[in-house]
Design a protein around this motif. Structure first.
Motif: not given
Length: 238
Positions: A192-214
């Motif tokens: 389903q598009a809803k949980w799939q998009q939620s997965n992608l959003d979580r991954l993007l937040r992770s990238f941004n979090k790691e970028k802020n740290k490093q």
């Protein structure tokens, strides 16, 4: 997967598991006594790397997160062996590995009961030469590699594989191949598009979090668009 009952618990095994296997195999001390510890990965808790004969394994204990961690670091409510975190993850990994998905090969899991609670551990095979994506991004990835990562995630989504914690550290890269790891609380559900998009959003937040740290991390909005390009192209093939 086979489940063997033991005193106050069970050991679940796959065809990759040597026989016999004992509960002490799931302890750091057992392997340390045999000088078989080859390394570790330190996050909130320690994951151990070890060697059994000619195989490299990963030993991980299950720990709680969030506010509940303050009440109990690693005890979970027992409602049946197949519903425990370790057995469920082992079974999911075995299914995905057998279907050819890029995941680590599972070996075995231990569940130890204490009253209405249990604690658990899992053994999986280590992916040779792999590093997590945060470490890999100390060097830039090409647009094709970002698209390949997007296509990889899309293949899991097409199968209905829900990864409960899709983040940059749960993606490995080895010889141009991406792998997903740590399927704790993962499941297969209706795509389903809803949980799939939620997965992608979580991954993007992770990238941004790691970028802020490093800040030296090689990740940009353009990289994310390349990932999405690969993801959408793969999803269009379904």
């Amino acid at each position: 997967m086979q489940i063997k009952k033991i005193n106050q618990g069970c050991i679940a095994t796959t065809k990759a598991c040597p026989a016999p296997i004992e509960p002490q195999w799931f302890t750091h001390a057992y392997w340390q006594q045999r000088e078989a510890i080859t390394g570790s990965s330190r996050g909130r808790y320690i994951t151990w790397f070890l060697q059994y004969e000619q195989q490299d394994w990963v030993l991980r204990h299950y720990y709680r997160g969030g506010l509940i961690e303050k009440l109990s670091k690693d005890a979970y409510l027992f409602t049946g062996y197949h519903k425990t975190r370790a057995v469920a993850e082992l079974q999911l990994l075995e299914q995905l590995y057998d279907e050819g998905f890029p995941v680590p090969e599972p070996v075995a899991a231990l569940v130890q009961r204490s009253g209405i609670h249990y604690r658990a551990d899992i053994l999986i095979k280590r992916i040779h030469g792999a590093q997590d994506l945060v470490a890999a991004l100390m060097q830039p990835l090409s647009p094709d590699e970002w698209q390949s990562l997007g296509a990889c995630i899309a293949q899991f989504h097409q199968r209905g594989v829900y990864h409960a914690d899709l983040n940059a550290k749960n993606i490995l890269l080895a010889e141009k191949q991406f792998y997903l790891i740590d399927f704790d609380r993962g499941t297969i559900k209706t795509p389903q598009a809803k949980w799939q998009q939620s997965n992608l959003d979580r991954l993007l937040r992770s990238f941004n979090k790691e970028k802020n740290k490093q800040p030296q991390l090689h990740f940009s909005a353009e990289n994310w668009q390349d990932l999405l390009k690969g993801y959408r192209a793969q999803m269009a093939r379904s």
